[in-house]
Design a protein around this motif. Structure first.
Motif, mmCIF file in Angstrom:
data_model
loop_
_atom_site.group_PDB
_atom_site.id
_atom_site.type_symbol
_atom_site.label_atom_id
_atom_site.label_comp_id
_atom_site.label_asym_id
_atom_site.label_seq_id
_atom_site.Cartn_x
_atom_site.Cartn_y
_atom_site.Cartn_z
ATOM 1 N N GLU A 178 -6.649 -7.947 -3.750
ATOM 2 C CA GLU A 178 -6.828 -8.868 -4.876
ATOM 3 C C GLU A 178 -5.533 -9.627 -5.143
ATOM 4 O O GLU A 178 -5.539 -10.823 -5.418
ATOM 5 N N ARG A 179 -4.444 -8.919 -5.059
ATOM 6 C CA ARG A 179 -3.143 -9.551 -5.316
ATOM 7 C C ARG A 179 -2.846 -10.625 -4.275
ATOM 8 O O ARG A 179 -2.382 -11.715 -4.601
ATOM 9 N N GLU A 215 0.657 -6.207 -10.814
ATOM 10 C CA GLU A 215 0.682 -4.801 -10.406
ATOM 11 C C GLU A 215 -0.637 -4.098 -10.691
ATOM 12 O O GLU A 215 -0.934 -3.066 -10.098
ATOM 13 N N THR A 216 -1.434 -4.648 -11.596
ATOM 14 C CA THR A 216 -2.705 -4.003 -11.953
ATOM 15 C C THR A 216 -3.835 -4.402 -11.012
ATOM 16 O O THR A 216 -4.948 -3.892 -11.136
ATOM 17 N N LEU A 217 -3.566 -5.336 -10.102
ATOM 18 C CA LEU A 217 -4.545 -5.698 -9.078
ATOM 19 C C LEU A 217 -4.395 -4.778 -7.877
ATOM 20 O O LEU A 217 -3.300 -4.256 -7.618
ATOM 21 N N ASN A 218 -5.473 -4.582 -7.116
ATOM 22 C CA ASN A 218 -5.297 -3.853 -5.869
ATOM 23 C C ASN A 218 -4.637 -4.797 -4.861
ATOM 24 O O ASN A 218 -4.590 -6.017 -5.066
ATOM 25 N N PRO A 219 -4.091 -4.278 -3.766
ATOM 26 C CA PRO A 219 -3.324 -5.122 -2.840
ATOM 27 C C PRO A 219 -4.059 -6.354 -2.332
ATOM 28 O O PRO A 219 -3.481 -7.443 -2.273
ATOM 29 N N ARG A 224 2.897 1.663 -3.384
ATOM 30 C CA ARG A 224 2.128 2.177 -4.521
ATOM 31 C C ARG A 224 2.113 3.701 -4.537
ATOM 32 O O ARG A 224 2.142 4.316 -5.600
ATOM 33 N N HIS A 256 -9.385 -11.016 -14.040
ATOM 34 C CA HIS A 256 -8.565 -9.850 -14.374
ATOM 35 C C HIS A 256 -7.220 -10.303 -14.935
ATOM 36 O O HIS A 256 -6.759 -9.803 -15.966
ATOM 37 N N THR A 282 0.829 -1.203 0.000
ATOM 38 C CA THR A 282 0.000 0.000 0.000
ATOM 39 C C THR A 282 0.866 1.257 0.000
ATOM 40 O O THR A 282 0.619 2.198 -0.767
#
Length: 296
Positions: free
Chosen positions: A126-127, A120-124, A80, A164, A77
């Protein structure tokens, strides 16, 4: 404080932290795309484990994974926010891997540079869910407990993240022999400064990303097209500060890649996607702060 060589475990059993350290690093690295940050997370996780009441820990592996995941979430977080001011394109830190190891071969795709860029395109959150579920096979209930979220919500997040990633995962050739052949020809063309030969190995829609982080010279925007990309690569190799650099094959992030070596020291790392026998996406990491994972 450094990590222990022995822990508080029973004499005839390994310390759970040491026993699961490989899994913990793999989790943190896939979460963060940074070798240095992953090592920092593991150090913090060991401190937490060292201070924990072991008698209250029913499942040490689950406890350690939960600790690492949440530490990585916190760090991701804040990272980013820092990347919003990063100079030029941001690429993950490359990591030397051993393709012959069965475990790494099975999970090679999940640690590839291309996959880390997609993650990297996922939010934390989701990742975290994707890594735990799709890479390491944790159950939804286990993930829900680790993230302190309802299991139905975790199932929804897992589905969303999986779709995604599936939509953004790049296509590439899986034949190791073809990749090795393209790599050999690319090394030869670059060593000879042969622009025509380099261009013949690049796909018509090739894209090149380079990460210098403002520390060394690198293209601050992606480069497109065989002519532009080929001239730029040969120009980089011909600069006075890189004169004498040789390209050497290396296992990088689960697949064959190239190290830019100068006097035995890695000056950069190249990873690339090969599609229909040509390089379609090339990623060049030259930020010296992000090469610890290829220095052995």
């Amino acid at each position: 404080m450094t990590e222990p060589t022995t822990g508080q475990a029973e004499p005839d059993r390994p310390d759970p932290y040491l026993e699961h350290r490989r899994l913990l690093f793999a989790t943190a690295y896939r979460m963060l795309g940074s070798v240095a940050d992953a090592e920092d997370v593991l150090q913090d996780a060991w401190l937490s484990w060292h201070r924990a009441d072991r008698s209250a820990v029913r499942d040490p592996r689950a406890y350690l994974v939960r600790t690492v995941t949440n530490l990585a979430l916190n760090r991701l977080t804040s990272a980013r926010a820092q990347r919003e001011t990063y100079v030029g394109p941001w690429l993950p830190e490359p990591l030397l891997t051993s393709p012959d190891a069965a475990e790494e071969t099975e999970m090679a795709d999940s640690v590839s540079t291309a996959m880390l860029v997609v993650l990297e395109t996922l939010n934390p959150v989701e990742r975290a869910v994707f890594v735990l579920r799709e890479v390491f096979g944790f159950g939804h209930a286990e993930i829900a407990e680790a993230l302190d979220r309802p299991e139905p919500a975790v199932r929804q997040i897992a589905h969303r993240a999986r779709e995604h990633v599936r939509a953004r995962r790049p296509r590439h050739d899986t034949d190791a022999g073809h990749r090795a052949e393209v790599t050999s020809r690319f090394i030869e063309a670059c060593a000879g400064g042969d622009l025509t030969a380099v261009m013949e190995l690049l796909a018509p829609d090739v894209t090149c990303w380079s990460d210098g982080g403002g520390r060394v010279t690198a293209a601050r925007r992606p480069l497109y097209g065989p002519d532009h990309v080929g001239r730029w690569i040969l120009g980089v190799l011909a600069k006075p500060q890189t004169r004498g650099v040789v390209l050497e094959r290396a296992g990088i992030n689960g697949e064959l890649g190239l190290l830019m070596m100068l006097g035995g020291t890695p000056m950069g790392a190249m990873t690339y996607d090969v599609v229909d026998g040509r390089i379609r996406t090339l990623r060049l990491q030259v930020n010296p702060d992000k090469l610890s994972g290829v220095r052995g």
